[in-house]
Scaffold this motif. Structure first.
Motif, PDB file in Angstrom:
ATOM      1  N   GLU A 226      -5.640  -5.768 -14.392  1.00 37.58           N
ATOM      2  CA  GLU A 226      -4.361  -5.579 -13.722  1.00 37.58           C
ATOM      3  C   GLU A 226      -4.294  -4.195 -13.071  1.00 37.58           C
ATOM      4  OE1 GLU A 226      -0.485  -5.960 -12.210  1.00 37.58           O
ATOM      5  OE2 GLU A 226      -2.083  -7.378 -12.636  1.00 37.58           O
ATOM      6  N   MET A 227      -4.826  -3.189 -13.750  1.00 34.63           N
ATOM      7  CA  MET A 227      -4.872  -1.842 -13.164  1.00 34.63           C
ATOM      8  C   MET A 227      -5.707  -1.863 -11.880  1.00 34.63           C
ATOM      9  SD  MET A 227      -3.023   0.419 -14.846  1.00 34.63           S
ATOM     10  CE  MET A 227      -3.746   2.032 -14.546  1.00 34.63           C
ATOM     11  N   ALA A 228      -6.821  -2.597 -11.895  1.00 37.26           N
ATOM     12  CA  ALA A 228      -7.671  -2.715 -10.701  1.00 37.26           C
ATOM     13  C   ALA A 228      -6.910  -3.407  -9.578  1.00 37.26           C
ATOM     14  CB  ALA A 228      -8.944  -3.471 -11.042  1.00 37.26           C
ATOM     15  N   ARG A 229      -6.184  -4.466  -9.913  1.00 40.51           N
ATOM     16  CA  ARG A 229      -5.409  -5.185  -8.901  1.00 40.51           C
ATOM     17  C   ARG A 229      -4.373  -4.269  -8.263  1.00 40.51           C
ATOM     18  NH1 ARG A 229      -0.949  -6.881  -7.627  1.00 40.51           N
ATOM     19  NH2 ARG A 229       0.085  -6.301  -9.543  1.00 40.51           N
ATOM     20  N   ARG A 230      -3.655  -3.500  -9.080  1.00 42.41           N
ATOM     21  CA  ARG A 230      -2.628  -2.589  -8.571  1.00 42.41           C
ATOM     22  C   ARG A 230      -3.242  -1.508  -7.680  1.00 42.41           C
ATOM     23  NH1 ARG A 230       1.224  -1.545 -13.913  1.00 42.41           N
ATOM     24  NH2 ARG A 230       1.635  -3.746 -14.339  1.00 42.41           N
ATOM     25  N   ARG A 231      -4.338  -0.927  -8.149  1.00 43.00           N
ATOM     26  CA  ARG A 231      -5.023   0.116  -7.382  1.00 43.00           C
ATOM     27  C   ARG A 231      -5.492  -0.432  -6.046  1.00 43.00           C
ATOM     28  NH1 ARG A 231     -10.188   0.848  -6.677  1.00 43.00           N
ATOM     29  NH2 ARG A 231     -10.955   2.861  -5.992  1.00 43.00           N
ATOM     30  N   ASP A 232      -6.146  -1.580  -6.078  1.00 40.83           N
ATOM     31  CA  ASP A 232      -6.662  -2.186  -4.856  1.00 40.83           C
ATOM     32  C   ASP A 232      -5.537  -2.505  -3.867  1.00 40.83           C
ATOM     33  OD1 ASP A 232      -9.207  -1.999  -5.930  1.00 40.83           O
ATOM     34  OD2 ASP A 232      -9.344  -4.140  -6.428  1.00 40.83           O
ATOM     35  N   ALA A 233      -4.395  -2.949  -4.374  1.00 41.78           N
ATOM     36  CA  ALA A 233      -3.256  -3.265  -3.502  1.00 41.78           C
ATOM     37  C   ALA A 233      -2.755  -2.004  -2.794  1.00 41.78           C
ATOM     38  CB  ALA A 233      -2.128  -3.909  -4.308  1.00 41.78           C
ATOM     39  N   LEU A 234      -2.657  -0.902  -3.524  1.00 39.11           N
ATOM     40  CA  LEU A 234      -2.203   0.349  -2.909  1.00 39.11           C
ATOM     41  C   LEU A 234      -3.208   0.847  -1.876  1.00 39.11           C
ATOM     42  CD1 LEU A 234      -0.708   2.180  -6.006  1.00 39.11           C
ATOM     43  CD2 LEU A 234       0.544   1.350  -4.010  1.00 39.11           C
ATOM     44  N   LEU A 235      -4.473   0.875  -2.260  1.00 37.66           N
ATOM     45  CA  LEU A 235      -5.501   1.337  -1.324  1.00 37.66           C
ATOM     46  C   LEU A 235      -5.564   0.431  -0.093  1.00 37.66           C
ATOM     47  CD1 LEU A 235      -8.339   2.357  -3.808  1.00 37.66           C
ATOM     48  CD2 LEU A 235      -6.886   3.884  -2.452  1.00 37.66           C
ATOM     49  N   GLY A 236      -5.462  -0.870  -0.300  1.00 33.89           N
ATOM     50  CA  GLY A 236      -5.495  -1.810   0.807  1.00 33.89           C
ATOM     51  C   GLY A 236      -4.329  -1.651   1.763  1.00 33.89           C
ATOM     52  N   ALA A 237      -3.215  -1.133   1.271  1.00 29.74           N
ATOM     53  CA  ALA A 237      -2.035  -0.913   2.104  1.00 29.74           C
ATOM     54  C   ALA A 237      -2.034   0.488   2.727  1.00 29.74           C
ATOM     55  CB  ALA A 237      -0.766  -1.128   1.279  1.00 29.74           C
ATOM     56  N   GLY A 238      -3.098   1.261   2.475  1.00 25.36           N
ATOM     57  CA  GLY A 238      -3.221   2.573   3.106  1.00 25.36           C
ATOM     58  C   GLY A 238      -2.615   3.736   2.350  1.00 25.36           C
ATOM     59  N   PHE A 239      -2.369   3.555   1.061  1.00 27.03           N
ATOM     60  CA  PHE A 239      -1.819   4.644   0.252  1.00 27.03           C
ATOM     61  C   PHE A 239      -2.930   5.383  -0.489  1.00 27.03           C
ATOM     62  CE2 PHE A 239       1.665   1.577   0.606  1.00 27.03           C
ATOM     63  CZ  PHE A 239       2.673   2.407   1.068  1.00 27.03           C
ATOM     64  N   PRO A 240      -2.737   6.671  -0.763  1.00 26.41           N
ATOM     65  CA  PRO A 240      -3.759   7.433  -1.494  1.00 26.41           C
ATOM     66  C   PRO A 240      -3.690   7.213  -3.003  1.00 26.41           C
ATOM     67  CG  PRO A 240      -1.973   8.886  -0.838  1.00 26.41           C
ATOM     68  CD  PRO A 240      -1.661   7.521  -0.265  1.00 26.41           C
TER      69      PRO A 240
ATOM     70  N   PHE B 234      -9.263  13.384 -16.061  1.00 25.47           N
ATOM     71  CA  PHE B 234      -8.171  14.045 -16.777  1.00 25.47           C
ATOM     72  C   PHE B 234      -6.804  13.496 -16.417  1.00 25.47           C
ATOM     73  CE2 PHE B 234     -11.143  17.827 -16.868  1.00 25.47           C
ATOM     74  CZ  PHE B 234     -11.446  17.674 -18.203  1.00 25.47           C
ATOM     75  N   GLY B 235      -6.730  12.863 -15.267  1.00 29.94           N
ATOM     76  CA  GLY B 235      -5.452  12.340 -14.820  1.00 29.94           C
ATOM     77  C   GLY B 235      -5.618  11.679 -13.472  1.00 29.94           C
ATOM     78  N   TYR B 236      -4.536  11.059 -13.031  1.00 31.87           N
ATOM     79  CA  TYR B 236      -4.570  10.416 -11.723  1.00 31.87           C
ATOM     80  C   TYR B 236      -3.181  10.426 -11.115  1.00 31.87           C
ATOM     81  CZ  TYR B 236      -2.781   6.119 -13.955  1.00 31.87           C
ATOM     82  OH  TYR B 236      -2.029   5.205 -14.641  1.00 31.87           O
ATOM     83  N   ALA B 237      -3.151  10.281  -9.790  1.00 32.27           N
ATOM     84  CA  ALA B 237      -1.888  10.256  -9.058  1.00 32.27           C
ATOM     85  C   ALA B 237      -2.052   9.344  -7.858  1.00 32.27           C
ATOM     86  CB  ALA B 237      -1.514  11.662  -8.594  1.00 32.27           C
ATOM     87  N   TYR B 238      -0.992   8.695  -7.518  1.00 35.66           N
ATOM     88  CA  TYR B 238      -1.014   7.854  -6.331  1.00 35.66           C
ATOM     89  C   TYR B 238       0.360   7.838  -5.694  1.00 35.66           C
ATOM     90  CZ  TYR B 238       0.952   4.332  -9.516  1.00 35.66           C
ATOM     91  OH  TYR B 238       1.727   3.669 -10.431  1.00 35.66           O
ATOM     92  N   ALA B 239       0.366   7.456  -4.428  1.00 36.17           N
ATOM     93  CA  ALA B 239       1.619   7.232  -3.724  1.00 36.17           C
ATOM     94  C   ALA B 239       1.683   5.748  -3.407  1.00 36.17           C
ATOM     95  CB  ALA B 239       1.685   8.054  -2.448  1.00 36.17           C
ATOM     96  N   GLY B 240       2.886   5.248  -3.446  1.00 30.09           N
ATOM     97  CA  GLY B 240       3.109   3.849  -3.100  1.00 30.09           C
ATOM     98  C   GLY B 240       4.399   3.733  -2.327  1.00 30.09           C
ATOM     99  N   PRO B 241       4.715   2.535  -1.906  1.00 26.55           N
ATOM    100  CA  PRO B 241       5.954   2.361  -1.141  1.00 26.55           C
ATOM    101  C   PRO B 241       7.175   2.705  -2.003  1.00 26.55           C
ATOM    102  CG  PRO B 241       4.983   0.229  -1.708  1.00 26.55           C
ATOM    103  CD  PRO B 241       4.012   1.284  -2.146  1.00 26.55           C
TER     104      PRO B 241
END
Length: 182
Positions: A40-54, A65-72
């Protein structure tokens, strides 16, 4: 901390999943109750990356050590220039600059991509570290939504913070200013 901030890769998913699992089970940064599995984490990550988010990670000596992302921020088209940030740091490294490095890099990347506003939705008004981090990087308090989540046996607020990205509300998004209008 001298972590390298880089784009996430599929090989990072086990550590991302473990960091998020701890946050879901022990904290209030996420209002999720049951931690998602790696698929599920892979699905969420792939969806964000596929939509052009970092989607970024902080790594040192092969350890994430950590992670960050932007989404809609919201799904409606009028919100397309506004993003919501998410930051998760391994529990043993919180308060040591990892979150600051990640959020700084995320802001930079979102500006490069042309986004105009970033919203921080902080789960729990007692999350003083996250609130202070956002404030230190230019976020302003946009309000508090009281008692909207119930987790760990108590009602939780959401603190909403906002930061202008790039030229913010100056000009029309996606339209370059010509020499005639400059």
């Amino acid at each position: 901390m001298t972590a390298i901030i880089r784009p996430s890769e599929p090989r990072d998913l086990p550590e991302l999943t473990a960091i998020y699992r701890h946050a879901v089970l022990n904290g209030t940064a996420s209002f999720e109750i049951d931690p998602p599995d790696e698929a599920e984490m892979a699905r969420r990550r792939d969806a964000l990356l596929g939509a052009g988010f970092p989607y970024l990670v902080a790594e040192e000596d092969g350890r994430i050590f950590g992670y960050a992302y932007a989404g809609p921020y919201r799904p409606r088209p009028a919100y397309r220039y506004t993003v919501e940030d998410s930051i998760y740091v391994a529990p043993d490294l919180q308060g040591r600059g990892v979150g600051r490095a990640l959020l700084s890099a995320l802001i930079e990347e979102c500006e490069r991509l042309g986004f105009r506003q970033m919203i921080g939705v902080i789960g729990d008004s007692s999350s003083t570290g996250s609130i202070a981090l956002h404030r230190s990087l230019g976020f302003l308090n946009a309000g508090v939504v009281r008692d909207v989540g119930y987790k760990h046996g108590r009602w939780l607020d959401q603190v909403i913070m906002q930061r202008r990205l790039g030229s913010g509300t100056d000009g029309v998004p996606g339209v370059e200013r010509s020499a005639e209008t400059a």
